[in-house]
Design a protein around this motif. Structure first.
Motif, short mmCIF file in Angstrom:
data_model
loop_
_atom_site.label_atom_id
_atom_site.label_comp_id
_atom_site.label_asym_id
_atom_site.label_seq_id
_atom_site.Cartn_x
_atom_site.Cartn_y
_atom_site.Cartn_z
N ILE A 1 42.36 34.83 7.22
CA ILE A 1 42.55 34.72 8.66
C ILE A 1 43.70 33.78 8.96
O ILE A 1 43.83 32.71 8.38
CB ILE A 1 41.25 34.21 9.33
N SER A 2 44.58 34.21 9.86
CA SER A 2 45.67 33.36 10.31
C SER A 2 45.48 33.12 11.80
O SER A 2 45.31 34.05 12.56
CB SER A 2 46.99 34.06 10.00
N ARG A 3 45.43 31.87 12.19
CA ARG A 3 45.12 31.56 13.58
C ARG A 3 46.32 30.99 14.29
O ARG A 3 46.91 30.00 13.85
CB ARG A 3 43.97 30.55 13.66
N ASN A 4 46.71 31.63 15.37
CA ASN A 4 47.81 31.14 16.18
C ASN A 4 47.34 31.10 17.64
O ASN A 4 46.28 31.62 17.96
CB ASN A 4 49.03 32.04 16.03
N ILE A 5 48.12 30.51 18.51
CA ILE A 5 47.84 30.66 19.94
C ILE A 5 49.04 31.33 20.60
O ILE A 5 50.18 31.05 20.25
CB ILE A 5 47.47 29.33 20.64
N TYR B 1 55.32 33.59 24.24
CA TYR B 1 55.30 32.42 23.35
C TYR B 1 54.13 32.42 22.38
O TYR B 1 53.01 32.77 22.75
CB TYR B 1 55.24 31.14 24.17
N THR B 2 54.41 32.04 21.15
CA THR B 2 53.36 31.86 20.14
C THR B 2 53.59 30.52 19.46
O THR B 2 54.72 30.14 19.20
CB THR B 2 53.44 32.97 19.08
N PHE B 3 52.50 29.84 19.20
CA PHE B 3 52.59 28.57 18.46
C PHE B 3 51.80 28.75 17.18
O PHE B 3 50.62 29.11 17.23
CB PHE B 3 52.00 27.44 19.31
N LYS B 4 52.45 28.57 16.05
CA LYS B 4 51.72 28.84 14.81
C LYS B 4 52.31 28.09 13.61
O LYS B 4 53.42 27.57 13.66
CB LYS B 4 51.72 30.34 14.53
N LEU B 5 51.53 28.09 12.57
CA LEU B 5 51.96 27.51 11.30
C LEU B 5 52.90 28.49 10.61
O LEU B 5 52.64 29.69 10.61
CB LEU B 5 50.74 27.27 10.42
#
Ligand SMILES: *[C@@H]1O[C@H](CO)[C@@H](O)[C@H](O)[C@H]1NC(C)=O
Ligand SMILES: *[C@@H]1O[C@H](CO)[C@@H](O)[C@H](O)[C@H]1NC(C)=O
Ligand SMILES: *[C@@H]1O[C@H](CO)[C@@H](O)[C@H](O)[C@H]1NC(C)=O
Ligand SMILES: *[C@@H]1O[C@H](CO)[C@@H](O)[C@H](O)[C@H]1NC(C)=O
Ligand SMILES: *[C@@H]1O[C@H](CO)[C@@H](O)[C@H](O)[C@H]1NC(C)=O
Ligand SMILES: *[C@@H]1O[C@H](CO)[C@@H](O)[C@H](O)[C@H]1NC(C)=O
Length: 847
Positions: A180-184, A198-202
């Motif tokens: 699972i990869s979790r972004n907002i 817009y996306t904020f992620k690792l």
């Protein structure tokens, strides 16, 4: 035993209310919720149900989770953000195979949760439950009706599928085990929860780092995680707000907690602003912004290109790393640093290379860097030297102040910025000849090698960039003495200024007697002798314009020498003229400018020395230090600063807007008389109107909202900063990073809340408890401060009114409005616009 019945009563009432609505936190396979029915978490914190976003034209319904306790519906999670229910009513059920399913009015499936557990057919005893942390959890195999418990397993949870909000305990990152990869991702608009721009992620690889994307392009980066901090967002830790970045082979993620679980806190990606923002709920009502990123121009991703770094304290913002020069000096000089920098000398790729250390930096983007976890720094250096493509190395983990592991950059270094809070060295690979030149430059400069090494370690890039580079130029000039004009001869004695006043406007024209007024032009040798060649232990401070040294002149007078690190846009004569003008501003509450020293590119200002250092060392010092400042002294300091500022704004010949009023710019003399310092320096850098200069203070917490947002600067911006400072003097707390136990967070908001409740005296610094103080005076100061931090400049009083209000006992002062300066706040225009005119009238009356 009267207690039990009494304490049961509220429970009974609550139970009665609960039973009226469909108030349960669970949903099993036999039940459903439809239309306006909701689930509510056991503690009544969150609610799950269908909602229609306000402003949505065609009544599209979404299944979401919002706070149950606050009046304005704040949605923190949406199930079917891409698939709204267009034919109401929406129905949520738990299917036979244990998945959440949303049906519309015609029983068509609109959305269903993934079958993460892979039950693939029938799931017995599935249960969906809304928890008090906001997580909606589906479990399989729970308690059966006969009471025997099977093995309960979490089959699905909403925390694994964040929308635009990260709640405490939610993770942002990747989990290698579950995949699972979790972004907002932002909402498309306030009326449309579907994924926005817009996306904020690792981004995985190298060191963990979080990026804000707009579409496919990066707009902001948190800075790599170095085991201790995200190097692009220093100073975020506090006692009540804890964040961690977990990074191990199984998973990498960011998560945060608030120590008081009753506090509502959310981290949201705002698509309107293109920002990540953190909000907390105010007891008084309303969300208040704690921080947001990107915050200033230097946060813009890769602002200064390859091998460049950004510093809000410099103009232009971009500088090249030592050993590099702008690729396009023309574009660079007009403030476009995106072209980046190129090596001054090519690498020899082998034994002919060395390293130069830079520190106090947001680390360069490290997603494509190589990390060797167990490697020592020595080995790291060798590996870097042995590989032609290596550009820099650093420790991979500096937690606890110990260097562990090694990170190697074999790519261009981008997205660096200066941050004095970041404590980590980066070793930049340069040709050895370049390293020698930088070292020699440092040595050659009046044997101040010690200063360079020490101060470079202390204040990092400011020096390496502006000063060491400046030294290099200086050294080159000295090395090739022929044919450099424009350089003042070195003079060891006091010089008289020439009486040429060209360039002054009539208003400022000085008569010739005044010309001889005490301003002195010091020779470099005098300054070097006085400061012991800028010895490291004579350095007493580091301001935005450069380091400050304590010096003792031949006659024994102590002076403070400010060594301006930024290049002035002005020529020598213009600069001298400005200094003359500023030196004429004399007032009991201003630090006196005694003279200056100009030598080549070097510019220094010589001030009277203040024995008690700056105000911040007292009010933000330890308890002993804060105790020294009794209320009476604090009040006199406030009144003194007000008089100094009144003089600058309204009573002096030149109207000076300070632009950087803050506690560290107020110095205290032997008798604790406050003196404002650093006024007028902006003028000396030529044109205080330039936006370049304006950018300088962005990021400080004394900044008025209009300045922060639009770069508009006026006397009223100074007044805002003054208001912030008064609150700091009263409370002994910094506005920056202030964090109240009840999480009102912002000092201004907190002061306002207490003020509204008539409890403003509670703001007083605890260190003053026990000493006598005049409470009406305290209240008056707080009220004046709150008037000064009004959102709208026109509502803020002028300094003349402020001085009067502070001095007048029993004065009837206007009621303050809620302060400005929080993100996400805007009071409507036109309210209370009368306040200002009333104040102005009063002020004129008394003249
Ligand atoms: C729920 O909806 C029904 C029918 O649409 C309505 O009669 C009822 O008042 C609503 N209940 C609440 C609590 O809004
Ligand atoms: C939807 O399904 C329920 C239960 O199976 C049934 O009672 C209802 O009539 C159906 N509604 C429609 C519009 O088909
Ligand atoms: C964000 O995560 C979702 C899954 O939760 C995924 O579908 C989406 O592609 C991701 N977005 C980006 C930009 O990585
Ligand atoms: C440095 O390297 C670049 C590209 O590798 C080359 O174009 C340039 O001529 C080199 N400069 C010198 C002085 O060797
Ligand atoms: C040099 O470093 C790069 C990037 O880390 C790597 O791909 C390459 O294999 C290295 N070369 C040698 C000879 O180690
Ligand atoms: C986005 O930020 C603006 C300004 O801070 C605020 O007015 C707006 O409500 C925010 N939107 C969301 C979805 O938080």
């Amino acid at each position: 035993m009267r207690a039990p019945p009494l304490s049961l009563l509220p429970l009974l009432v609550a139970a009665a209310i609960l039973s009226l609505s469909v108030a349960t936190d669970k949903l099993d396979q036999t039940a459903s919720i439809a239309g306006n029915q909701t689930l509510e978490s056991a503690g009544g914190v969150f609610r799950l149900g269908f909602f229609v976003p306000p402003g949505s034209s065609d009544a599209r319904a979404y299944l979401g989770i919002w706070y149950a306790t606050i009046p304005e519906q704040t949605v923190v999670w949406v199930a079917n953000r891409r698939n709204p229910v267009v034919r109401p009513p929406g129905v949520l059920t738990l299917s036979a195979d244990g998945r959440l399913v949303i049906l519309d009015g015609r029983n068509a499936t609109v959305w269903s949760s993934d079958d993460a557990a892979g039950s693939g057919g029938v799931a017995t005893r599935a249960l969906a439950q809304l928890l008090d942390n906001g997580d909606l959890v589906v479990t399989h195999g729970g308690e059966s009706q006969s009471g025997s418990t099977g093995r309960t397993s979490v089959a699905w949870e909403s925390f694994d599928y964040p929308t635009d909000t990260l709640l405490p305990g939610m993770k942002l990152g990747v989990d290698g085990r579950s995949g699972i990869s979790r972004n907002i991702t932002s909402w498309r608009s306030a009326a449309d929860p579907s994924p926005g721009a817009y996306t904020f992620k690792l981004v995985s690889g190298g060191l963990p780092e979080f990026f804000l994307f707009r579409g496919l392009s990066k707009t902001y980066a948190s800075g790599p995680w170095n085991g201790a901090e995200l190097t692009g967002v220093p100073n975020l830790k506090s006692r009540d707000f804890i964040f961690t970045v977990v990074s191990n082979p199984d998973e990498t993620h960011y998560t945060y907690y608030v120590s008081d679980p009753s506090v509502l806190s959310r981290f949201v990606l705002n698509g309107t602003m293109g920002q990540v923002q953190r909000f907390t709920w105010h007891r008084g009502g309303g969300w208040s912004g704690f921080w947001h990123f990107p915050l200033d121009p230097c946060d813009s991703y890769a602002r200064c290109g390859a091998f460049g770094y950004c510093d809000v304290g410099q103009s232009p913002l971009c500088s090249c790393l030592p050993g590099f020069q702008p690729r396009s000096p023309q574009r660079w000089s007009v403030g476009d640093g995106t072209g980046g920098c190129a090596r001054t000398t090519n690498l020899s790729c082998g034994a002919g290379d060395g390293f130069w250390t830079v520190s106090r930096m947001k680390l360069p983007e490290a997603t494509s860097a190589t990390v060797h976890a167990g490697m020592t720094m020595d080995r790291c250096r060798q590996v870097c030297l042995g590989n032609c493509s290596c550009r820099a190395y650093a420790a991979a983990d500096v937690s606890g102040g110990i260097n562990r592991g090694c990170v190697i950059w074999a790519v261009d270094l981008i997205d660096m910025r200066q941050y004095s809070e970041v404590v980590q060295d980066v070793y930049i690979r340069l040709a050895q000849s370049e390293v020698d030149a930088l070292t020699a430059a440092a040595n050659r400069r009046s044997h101040v090698v010690l200063v360079i090494a020490l101060v470079a370690a202390i204040s990092g890039v400011l020096l390496l960039g502006a000063f060491a580079f400046g030294c290099l130029c200086f050294w080159r000039k000295k090395a090739a003495p022929a044919g450099r004009d424009n350089e003042l001869p070195l003079r060891a004695t006091k010089l008289k200024l020439r009486r040429d006043d060209q360039g002054f406007s009539d208003e400022n024209k000085m008569s010739s007697e005044e010309d001889d007024l005490d301003l002195r032009l010091f020779g470099l040798a005098v300054i070097l002798a006085a400061t012991d060649n800028f010895a490291a232990d004579s350095k007493i401070g580091q301001g935005g314009f450069g380091p400050v040294y304590l010096g003792r002149l031949e006659d024994g007078q102590e002076v403070a020498v400010k060594r301006l690190s930024r290049k002035s846009a002005q020529g020598v004569e213009e600069f001298k003229n400005e200094v003359k003008l500023i030196a004429k501003l004399q007032h009991r509450n201003l630090v006196r400018l005694l003279g200056c020293c100009i030598d080549g590119d070097e510019r220094m200002l010589v001030y009277e020395f203040m024995h008690n250092n700056s105000l911040d060392t007292f009010i933000f010092g330890d308890e002993e230090k804060r105790k020294l400042l009794r209320w009476k002294t604090r009040f006199e300091i406030i009144a003194g600063i007000a008089r100094g500022l009144l003089y600058l704004h309204e009573d002096s010949r030149l109207r000076i807007i300070h632009r950087d009023m803050k506690a560290s710019n107020v110095l205290l003399d032997r008798n604790m008389i406050p003196k404002i310092s650093d006024f007028g320096i902006a003028r000396m850098f030529g044109g205080d109107q330039t936006t370049a200069y304006t950018l300088k203070v962005i990021g400080t917490y004394y900044m008025s909202p209009e300045y922060a947002m639009d770069g508009v600067f006026s006397m009223k911006s100074d007044i805002y900063s003054f208001g912030v400072m008064v609150l700091e003097i009263v409370t002994g707390k910094k506005n920056r990073g202030f964090y109240d136990d009840e999480l009102d967070l912002n000092l201004l908001g907190y002061a306002w809340t207490l003020w509204k409740e008539g409890r403003s005296v509670e703001l007083l610094d605890e260190a003053m408890v026990g000493s006598s103080c005049d409470h009406s005076q305290v209240r008056r100061c707080i009220q004046v401060a709150l008037l000064c931090v009004d959102m709208h400049p026109r509502n803020r009083p002028l300094m003349s009114s402020i001085v009067m209000m502070l001095a007048t006992e029993n004065a009837t002062l206007p009621e303050p409005n809620e302060p400005g300066g929080n993100i996400g706040r805007s009071t409507s225009d036109g309210e209370l616009s009368q306040t200002q005119s009333e104040l102005t009238v009063t002020a004129t009356d008394t003249r």
